[in-house]
Design a protein around this motif. Structure first.
Motif, PDB file in Angstrom:
ATOM      1  N   PRO A  43       0.814  -1.231   0.000  1.00 38.46           N
ATOM      2  CA  PRO A  43       0.000   0.000   0.000  1.00 38.46           C
ATOM      3  C   PRO A  43       0.845   1.277   0.000  1.00 38.46           C
ATOM      4  O   PRO A  43       0.486   2.268  -0.641  1.00 38.46           O
ATOM      5  CB  PRO A  43      -0.825  -0.103   1.288  1.00 38.46           C
ATOM      6  CG  PRO A  43      -0.831  -1.548   1.620  1.00 38.46           C
ATOM      7  CD  PRO A  43       0.472  -2.093   1.125  1.00 38.46           C
ATOM      8  N   ILE A  44       1.985   1.237   0.676  1.00 37.46           N
ATOM      9  CA  ILE A  44       2.868   2.401   0.688  1.00 37.46           C
ATOM     10  C   ILE A  44       3.430   2.641  -0.712  1.00 37.46           C
ATOM     11  O   ILE A  44       3.489   3.783  -1.190  1.00 37.46           O
ATOM     12  CB  ILE A  44       4.003   2.211   1.718  1.00 37.46           C
ATOM     13  CG1 ILE A  44       3.403   2.143   3.118  1.00 37.46           C
ATOM     14  CG2 ILE A  44       5.035   3.323   1.620  1.00 37.46           C
ATOM     15  CD1 ILE A  44       4.354   1.657   4.184  1.00 37.46           C
ATOM     16  N   TYR A  46       2.030   1.790  -3.458  1.00 33.51           N
ATOM     17  CA  TYR A  46       0.906   2.259  -4.259  1.00 33.51           C
ATOM     18  C   TYR A  46       0.714   3.765  -4.075  1.00 33.51           C
ATOM     19  O   TYR A  46       0.501   4.499  -5.041  1.00 33.51           O
ATOM     20  CB  TYR A  46      -0.352   1.493  -3.876  1.00 33.51           C
ATOM     21  CG  TYR A  46      -1.607   2.054  -4.468  1.00 33.51           C
ATOM     22  CD1 TYR A  46      -1.831   2.027  -5.836  1.00 33.51           C
ATOM     23  CD2 TYR A  46      -2.581   2.639  -3.668  1.00 33.51           C
ATOM     24  CE1 TYR A  46      -2.980   2.546  -6.386  1.00 33.51           C
ATOM     25  CE2 TYR A  46      -3.729   3.158  -4.208  1.00 33.51           C
ATOM     26  CZ  TYR A  46      -3.930   3.114  -5.562  1.00 33.51           C
ATOM     27  OH  TYR A  46      -5.058   3.645  -6.101  1.00 33.51           O
ATOM     28  N   ILE A  47       0.817   4.235  -2.839  1.00 32.67           N
ATOM     29  CA  ILE A  47       0.664   5.669  -2.567  1.00 32.67           C
ATOM     30  C   ILE A  47       1.787   6.462  -3.235  1.00 32.67           C
ATOM     31  O   ILE A  47       1.557   7.509  -3.834  1.00 32.67           O
ATOM     32  CB  ILE A  47       0.640   5.925  -1.050  1.00 32.67           C
ATOM     33  CG1 ILE A  47      -0.642   5.362  -0.443  1.00 32.67           C
ATOM     34  CG2 ILE A  47       0.771   7.414  -0.738  1.00 32.67           C
ATOM     35  CD1 ILE A  47      -0.637   5.307   1.072  1.00 32.67           C
ATOM     36  N   VAL A  48       3.016   5.949  -3.144  1.00 35.92           N
ATOM     37  CA  VAL A  48       4.170   6.660  -3.681  1.00 35.92           C
ATOM     38  C   VAL A  48       4.232   6.595  -5.209  1.00 35.92           C
ATOM     39  O   VAL A  48       4.482   7.600  -5.863  1.00 35.92           O
ATOM     40  CB  VAL A  48       5.480   6.096  -3.070  1.00 35.92           C
ATOM     41  CG1 VAL A  48       6.706   6.683  -3.738  1.00 35.92           C
ATOM     42  CG2 VAL A  48       5.517   6.363  -1.571  1.00 35.92           C
ATOM     43  N   GLY A  50       1.774   5.225  -7.397  1.00 33.22           N
ATOM     44  CA  GLY A  50       0.529   5.232  -8.144  1.00 33.22           C
ATOM     45  C   GLY A  50       0.152   3.834  -8.599  1.00 33.22           C
ATOM     46  O   GLY A  50       0.831   2.857  -8.315  1.00 33.22           O
ATOM     47  N   ILE A 132      -3.327  -4.519  -6.016  1.00 34.55           N
ATOM     48  CA  ILE A 132      -3.587  -3.441  -6.974  1.00 34.55           C
ATOM     49  C   ILE A 132      -3.922  -3.870  -8.382  1.00 34.55           C
ATOM     50  O   ILE A 132      -4.447  -3.074  -9.144  1.00 34.55           O
ATOM     51  CB  ILE A 132      -2.385  -2.487  -7.051  1.00 34.55           C
ATOM     52  CG1 ILE A 132      -1.164  -3.211  -7.606  1.00 34.55           C
ATOM     53  CG2 ILE A 132      -2.100  -1.838  -5.738  1.00 34.55           C
ATOM     54  CD1 ILE A 132      -0.139  -2.286  -8.181  1.00 34.55           C
TER      55      ILE A 132
END
Length: 186
Positions: A43-44, A46-48, A50, A132
């Motif tokens: 998840p981290i 994914y945040i960083v 995209g 994702i």
């Protein structure tokens, strides 16, 4: 993600194996990342990064990199110090010591790290896809698991296991080919 992890992991492992100072500085970070569940990093990432395939590549890299570094470092450290000392006494350069003593001594453990890294990379890839991806094996696992479709879920798991086994067999074949000298009869 695996090939850069292998190249950078072996390089950093050799450097850490040769330098106690570098090992002292980097070991806490190495240990911290090895203890961190890779699935928690997705998840981290994914945040960083995209929503793209880069997340999967970085997850695969992180899954394999630390195992490879650690085993390569241990392999370099496993070289016989008396051989290194004798080579230096006879005027061997650092490069010659590296090529003739350290790297051959480190090869079995380095290859073991590369083999372990493959398994970790596959696990990280599946974890990233489960979070994702819209397509891929991880996405299929998530979809079929959510539907309680055991038949298709097991089929996908068999494919994952087959991919992992093929990668492990290829690594084992490379290991046997490169380290056949170490198993010679005495």
């Amino acid at each position: 993600g695996y090939l850069p992890a292998a190249a950078l992991g072996v390089t950093l492992g050799v450097l850490m194996g040769r330098s106690r100072g570098l090992e002292f500085v980097l070991s806490p970070y190495l240990n911290a990342f090895m203890a961190t569940p890779r699935i928690a990093l997705v998840p981290i990432l994914y945040i960083v990064l995209g929503l793209n395939r880069g997340v999967q590549a970085v997850a695969v890299f992180l899954g394999a990199f630390f195992v490879i570094v650690w085993s390569t470092m241990r392999g370099v450290r496993s070289a016989d110090p008396e051989q290194v000392e004798m080579a230096r006494a006879f005027g061997a350069t650092e490069r010659q010591v590296m090529e003739k003593i350290l790297l051959p001594s480190a090869l079995p453990l380095t290859l073991a790290g590369l083999r372990l890294g493959i398994g970790q990379a596959i696990r990280a890839m599946i974890a990233a896809e489960m979070f994702i991806a819209v397509f891929g094996l991880g996405a299929l696992l998530r979809t079929y698991g959510g539907r309680f479709d055991a038949e298709r879920l097991l089929a996908v798991l068999l494919v994952v296991v087959a991919v992992a086994l093929l990668c492990a067999l290829a690594a084992a074949r490379l290991d046997r080919r490169l380290t056949s000298w170490s198993r010679a009869p005495r």
